[in-house]
Design a protein around this motif. Structure first.
Motif, PDB file in Angstrom:
ATOM      1  N   ILE A  39      43.858  36.553  45.218  1.00  0.00           N
ATOM      2  CA  ILE A  39      43.311  36.426  46.567  1.00  0.00           C
ATOM      3  C   ILE A  39      44.170  35.424  47.346  1.00  0.00           C
ATOM      4  CG2 ILE A  39      40.964  37.031  45.871  1.00  0.00           C
ATOM      5  CD1 ILE A  39      40.261  34.081  45.830  1.00  0.00           C
ATOM      6  N   TRP A  40      43.975  35.367  48.654  1.00  0.00           N
ATOM      7  CA  TRP A  40      44.827  34.531  49.497  1.00  0.00           C
ATOM      8  C   TRP A  40      43.951  33.655  50.400  1.00  0.00           C
ATOM      9  CZ3 TRP A  40      50.299  35.185  49.335  1.00  0.00           C
ATOM     10  CH2 TRP A  40      50.730  36.229  48.504  1.00  0.00           C
ATOM     11  N   ALA A  41      44.149  32.346  50.279  1.00  0.00           N
ATOM     12  CA  ALA A  41      43.485  31.391  51.164  1.00  0.00           C
ATOM     13  C   ALA A  41      44.437  31.034  52.303  1.00  0.00           C
ATOM     14  CB  ALA A  41      43.077  30.142  50.397  1.00  0.00           C
ATOM     15  N   THR A  42      43.907  30.511  53.387  1.00  0.00           N
ATOM     16  CA  THR A  42      44.737  30.101  54.520  1.00  0.00           C
ATOM     17  C   THR A  42      44.758  28.584  54.600  1.00  0.00           C
ATOM     18  OG1 THR A  42      44.133  32.106  55.727  1.00  0.00           O
ATOM     19  CG2 THR A  42      45.115  30.311  57.000  1.00  0.00           C
ATOM     20  N   SER A  43      45.952  28.006  54.565  1.00  0.00           N
ATOM     21  CA  SER A  43      46.077  26.557  54.631  1.00  0.00           C
ATOM     22  C   SER A  43      45.947  26.078  56.069  1.00  0.00           C
ATOM     23  CB  SER A  43      47.411  26.106  54.021  1.00  0.00           C
ATOM     24  OG  SER A  43      47.379  24.728  53.696  1.00  0.00           O
ATOM     25  N   THR A  44      45.990  24.768  56.262  1.00  0.00           N
ATOM     26  CA  THR A  44      45.732  24.182  57.581  1.00  0.00           C
ATOM     27  C   THR A  44      46.767  24.576  58.621  1.00  0.00           C
ATOM     28  OG1 THR A  44      46.852  22.197  56.766  1.00  0.00           O
ATOM     29  CG2 THR A  44      44.458  22.192  56.714  1.00  0.00           C
ATOM     30  N   ASP A  45      47.976  24.937  58.181  1.00  0.00           N
ATOM     31  CA  ASP A  45      49.024  25.326  59.135  1.00  0.00           C
ATOM     32  C   ASP A  45      49.159  26.839  59.248  1.00  0.00           C
ATOM     33  OD1 ASP A  45      50.028  25.767  56.631  1.00  0.00           O
ATOM     34  OD2 ASP A  45      51.887  24.642  56.902  1.00  0.00           O
ATOM     35  N   GLY A  46      48.164  27.569  58.729  1.00  0.00           N
ATOM     36  CA  GLY A  46      48.160  29.019  58.854  1.00  0.00           C
ATOM     37  C   GLY A  46      48.868  29.762  57.743  1.00  0.00           C
ATOM     38  N   VAL A  47      49.478  29.038  56.821  1.00  0.00           N
ATOM     39  CA  VAL A  47      50.202  29.667  55.719  1.00  0.00           C
ATOM     40  C   VAL A  47      49.216  30.223  54.691  1.00  0.00           C
ATOM     41  CG1 VAL A  47      51.739  29.208  53.758  1.00  0.00           C
ATOM     42  CG2 VAL A  47      52.269  28.269  56.010  1.00  0.00           C
ATOM     43  N   LYS A  48      49.473  31.450  54.221  1.00  0.00           N
ATOM     44  CA  LYS A  48      48.628  32.073  53.216  1.00  0.00           C
ATOM     45  C   LYS A  48      49.023  31.584  51.819  1.00  0.00           C
ATOM     46  CE  LYS A  48      46.330  34.968  55.937  1.00  0.00           C
ATOM     47  NZ  LYS A  48      44.859  34.933  56.099  1.00  0.00           N
ATOM     48  N   VAL A  49      48.055  31.097  51.063  1.00  0.00           N
ATOM     49  CA  VAL A  49      48.306  30.540  49.732  1.00  0.00           C
ATOM     50  C   VAL A  49      47.632  31.434  48.688  1.00  0.00           C
ATOM     51  CG1 VAL A  49      48.076  28.517  48.253  1.00  0.00           C
ATOM     52  CG2 VAL A  49      48.326  28.226  50.737  1.00  0.00           C
ATOM     53  N   PRO A  50      48.389  31.977  47.732  1.00  0.00           N
ATOM     54  CA  PRO A  50      47.800  32.876  46.736  1.00  0.00           C
ATOM     55  C   PRO A  50      47.049  32.118  45.639  1.00  0.00           C
ATOM     56  CG  PRO A  50      50.176  32.741  46.438  1.00  0.00           C
ATOM     57  CD  PRO A  50      49.855  31.910  47.631  1.00  0.00           C
ATOM     58  N   ILE A  51      46.009  32.752  45.136  1.00  0.00           N
ATOM     59  CA  ILE A  51      45.229  32.243  44.001  1.00  0.00           C
ATOM     60  C   ILE A  51      45.088  33.380  42.998  1.00  0.00           C
ATOM     61  CG2 ILE A  51      43.047  31.203  43.245  1.00  0.00           C
ATOM     62  CD1 ILE A  51      42.514  30.499  46.221  1.00  0.00           C
ATOM     63  N   SER A  52      45.510  33.141  41.765  1.00  0.00           N
ATOM     64  CA  SER A  52      45.289  34.109  40.685  1.00  0.00           C
ATOM     65  C   SER A  52      44.064  33.670  39.899  1.00  0.00           C
ATOM     66  CB  SER A  52      46.501  34.169  39.760  1.00  0.00           C
ATOM     67  OG  SER A  52      47.653  34.604  40.456  1.00  0.00           O
ATOM     68  N   MET A  53      43.201  34.608  39.555  1.00  0.00           N
ATOM     69  CA  MET A  53      41.983  34.221  38.843  1.00  0.00           C
ATOM     70  C   MET A  53      41.580  35.263  37.817  1.00  0.00           C
ATOM     71  SD  MET A  53      38.861  34.825  41.503  1.00  0.00           S
ATOM     72  CE  MET A  53      39.273  33.412  42.514  1.00  0.00           C
ATOM     73  N   VAL A  54      40.794  34.810  36.847  1.00  0.00           N
ATOM     74  CA  VAL A  54      40.272  35.687  35.812  1.00  0.00           C
ATOM     75  C   VAL A  54      38.839  35.270  35.516  1.00  0.00           C
ATOM     76  CG1 VAL A  54      41.183  34.234  33.931  1.00  0.00           C
ATOM     77  CG2 VAL A  54      40.703  36.656  33.505  1.00  0.00           C
ATOM     78  N   TYR A  55      38.002  36.263  35.185  1.00  0.00           N
ATOM     79  CA  TYR A  55      36.596  35.991  34.893  1.00  0.00           C
ATOM     80  C   TYR A  55      36.038  37.147  34.082  1.00  0.00           C
ATOM     81  CZ  TYR A  55      36.676  38.694  39.228  1.00  0.00           C
ATOM     82  OH  TYR A  55      36.972  39.625  40.204  1.00  0.00           O
ATOM     83  N   LYS A  56      34.871  36.924  33.541  1.00  0.00           N
ATOM     84  CA  LYS A  56      34.223  37.976  32.773  1.00  0.00           C
ATOM     85  C   LYS A  56      33.640  39.021  33.728  1.00  0.00           C
ATOM     86  CE  LYS A  56      31.903  38.394  28.376  1.00  0.00           C
ATOM     87  NZ  LYS A  56      31.142  37.722  27.303  1.00  0.00           N
ATOM     88  N   LYS A  57      33.734  40.274  33.324  1.00  0.00           N
ATOM     89  CA  LYS A  57      33.205  41.361  34.158  1.00  0.00           C
ATOM     90  C   LYS A  57      31.735  41.123  34.463  1.00  0.00           C
ATOM     91  CE  LYS A  57      36.156  45.366  33.443  1.00  0.00           C
ATOM     92  NZ  LYS A  57      36.329  46.653  32.741  1.00  0.00           N
ATOM     93  N   GLY A  58      31.352  41.519  35.677  1.00  0.00           N
ATOM     94  CA  GLY A  58      29.962  41.350  36.075  1.00  0.00           C
ATOM     95  C   GLY A  58      29.744  40.110  36.904  1.00  0.00           C
TER      96      GLY A  58
END
Length: 686
Positions: A425-444
């Motif tokens: 997913i991509w968050a937006t930093s204070t200067d408008g730059v998109k910052v990616p986040i990789s994540m993993v979790y259990k289904k459900g």
């Protein structure tokens, strides 16, 4: 949370530090003396407090350790690789904590030949590390380095592989690595400065002579540079590498004439980065020359190595980072990164074929591994994803067939990779730059704000944290945690500019990126501030320290492992390890502009009277990268200033350094301690 046990309080001894007409007061500067018994007593008192405060979940911590250990195959061995007529293998045996190195001649059916049993060598030592195995061209000798303290200061030795006898007196203060000339008599090695631990000298040893007679071959006088020595994959050249954060210089010598003089490949020019690989009668050069921010590939004839002779092979691309190359007799293999994702490109030298290995995930890691053979069509690479255990793969570059040599075994009958999901997913930093986040979790997983999330980042030196699989991490995922990696600026996930946007006078982007990623996870209801946790180590510990000064309300708890937190004082002290070589990363505080900027974010200098989250800080007494007193001072200052009743723990490993415990499974105990800390804060105790 009220505590009946009172934490230790470090005494205050005022130290005034003045620079650029600015005065700082440091009450805990006195902790900078590991020979002072009072310092050791304070660290021990903090360790005792840690034991008392964690005693309530010690049984759970032990069960976590056993759970993590049970997933790992104890009786295991690496995928063999062939080099100069021998197959080399690293083995582990059940109940033993250290590796065993063996080799087999010609075929894997040949009887095994023991090189080293580190379990035997480690006896009597609290810490043990073997590095730098270097076999002579005639396969009869091996050089190696040993560290029994954890300070990454290695003692170099040479052993006969015919008789097991040692060839020379042990040489202290080395990097642990050494390189043979082609005559099987001459060995080149690198020595460190005893105080700063900067690798600054290259020596030449002749077999049969005393090490005290070794000849000094090269001295690096610039204290912002380090040196290394190695041999080209083609085996034709000995190479001395001089390196700093922003600049490279190489010196070369024909490996058949070790008593000759090294010649400079291309003189250092500040800001010119390059690396060299030899093939046929040319050198291939990965470089940022001519403004190639994301690097390009050039080549030059081996007898015309200066920059004006370099010609372009692969041009610079704004959207693709050229990370490395592997050279084979028939193929050039190019490791790239586009939009954060690893790419492996395979190109025939004759131009008849040029293609990419196919990958179809957004949270994977792929990389070339041990490819020491030159005349082969087989490329060995590794692959894993946040939901997929790692694999070692042989790929035939002619037929394009792949053979999975080994898949990481997860010894848990309940583990199925289909039980987990990953996303980017991509968050937006204070200067408008998109910052990616990789994540993993259990289904459900349901986005209702109640999921505990552990957000990890590093964000320095251009070091990219790729999304990778961890069997240890399953102990969090199976208990409902989401594990996330914030690919903040300061790493190279989105190319070289991503790194440059998080260093020097733009370093604060690293911290704001992490804070905005945290806010995004809360806003999107992956979690809430009651269930969000942050983790970082070393320079990532600096990130944690800066973030909790600025936005402590976002986190229920944080872990700062071996954290670099006293930035200004450390960067002003050029007598301690790493400082001078770090100026191009953090800036030189002898310059008023850099001093002021560093001071504005240095975690230790910016501790304030406010509520902080629960905090676990870890360090090692013999740490060579981040000296133990930085986290110790930080913990003491936090104790005096925090206005909350949250727990603050400092744990010092009195027998280890930056990398923590040395044994294969002893390191898991530290993971179990960190996980137990987090899970206890979530009231999860089974």
């Amino acid at each position: 949370m009220k505590h009946t046990v009172q934490p230790p309080k470090a005494k205050k001894v005022l130290k005034t530090l003045s620079m650029h007409d600015d005065v700082r007061h440091d009450d805990y500067f006195w902790l900078n003396d590991r020979e002072n018994q009072e310092v050791i007593e304070y660290l021990n008192a903090e360790n005792e407090y840690y034991e008392v405060m964690t005693s309530k979940y010690k049984d759970f911590e032990h069960s976590l350790f056993n759970e993590m250990k049970a997933r790992i195959k104890e009786d295991d061995e690496s995928v063999p690789y062939k080099y100069n007529g021998y197959w080399y293998i690293v083995k582990y045996e059940t109940g033993k904590d250290y590796p065993i190195y063996v080799r087999k001649k010609d075929t894997l059916d040949h009887p095994e030949e023991l090189l080293f049993d580190c379990n035997v060598m480690a006896q009597g030592h609290d810490y043990f590390k073997l590095v730098g195995l270097s076999v002579s061209p005639d396969n009869t000798m091996i050089a190696f380095g040993i560290d029994t303290v954890g300070r990454r200061n290695y003692t170099l030795q040479i052993k006969s592989l015919l008789t097991d006898e040692m060839y020379l007196d042990a040489i202290p203060n080395t990097t642990g690595s050494a390189t043979w000339a082609n005559d099987n008599k001459t060995l080149f090695y690198t020595v460190k400065d005893e105080k700063t631990l900067r690798s600054d000298k290259v020596f030449k040893h002749k077999l049969g002579s005393a090490s005290t007679n070794d000849l000094l071959v090269f001295v690096e006088d610039d204290d912002t540079f380090g040196v290394a020595v190695y041999k080209s994959k083609s085996k034709k050249y000995l190479i001395i590498a001089c390196y700093s954060t922003l600049t490279n210089e190489y010196h070369i010598l024909n490996a058949n004439t070790p008593d000759g003089e090294f010649s400079v490949f291309q003189e250092r020019i500040r800001g010119l980065e390059y690396s060299i690989s030899h093939y046929d009668d040319h050198f291939y050069i990965v470089t940022n020359a001519d403004g190639a921010v994301n690097f390009k590939l050039m080549k030059t004839q081996e007898n015309l190595t200066q920059f004006n002779h370099w010609t372009e092979v692969l041009p610079h691309r704004d959207d693709v980072l050229l990370e490395d190359i592997d050279i084979f007799k028939e193929f050039l293999v190019i490791s790239e990164r586009a939009n954060g994702l690893n790419q492996i490109r395979i190109k025939r030298w004759d131009g008849s074929d040029d293609y990419y290995l196919p990958f179809d995930n957004e949270t994977y890691t792929a990389f070339t591994t041990t490819n020491v053979e030159f005349d082969t069509n087989i490329l060995r690479y590794g692959y894993n994803a946040m939901t997929t255990p790692s694999s070692s793969i042989d790929f035939n570059m002619v037929t394009k067939e792949k053979t999975i040599l080994k898949e990481q075994e997860v010894l848990d009958p309940n583990f199925h990779k289909d039980n987990y999901e990953s996303e980017r997913i991509w968050a937006t930093s204070t200067d408008g730059v998109k910052v990616p986040i990789s994540m993993v979790y259990k289904k459900g997983m349901i986005k209702d704000g109640t999921n505990p999330v552990l957000l990890y980042a590093y964000g320095s030196y251009g070091h990219t944290i790729d999304p990778y699989f961890s069997s240890i991490r399953l102990s969090l995922l199976d208990r409902g945690f989401i594990y996330a990696i914030a690919h903040v600026r300061g790493g190279e996930y989105l190319g070289r500019r991503w790194y440059e946007g998080g260093k020097l006078l733009q370093k604060k982007n690293t911290f704001t990126d992490f804070i905005e990623c945290s806010k995004y996870l809360i806003a999107e209801k992956y979690t809430s501030s009651k269930h969000l946790y942050a983790l970082g180590g070393s320079a990532g510990g600096l990130l944690i320290g800066a973030v909790i000064n600025e936005a402590p309300e976002l986190y229920n708890g944080v872990i700062a492992a071996v954290p670099f937190v006293d930035v200004v004082t450390t960067m002003l002290d050029n007598t301690i390890p790493l400082t001078t070589g770090e100026y191009d990363e953090w800036g030189n505080p002898n310059d008023p502009a850099y001093y002021a900027y560093m001071k504005s974010y240095s975690p230790y200098d910016n501790v304030k009277k406010q509520a902080y989250p629960h905090i676990l800080i870890t360090t090692g007494l013999h740490d060579s990268q981040v000296q133990y007193w930085e986290p110790a001072k930080w913990a003491a200052k936090l104790r005096m200033n925090k206005t909350d009743d949250n727990v603050l723990l400092l744990k010092t490993n009195m027998n280890a350094g930056h990398g923590g415990a040395s044994g294969r499974f002893e390191a898991l105990r530290e993971d179990a301690e960190e996980y137990a800390f987090l899970l206890d804060l979530e009231n999860i105790t089974v």
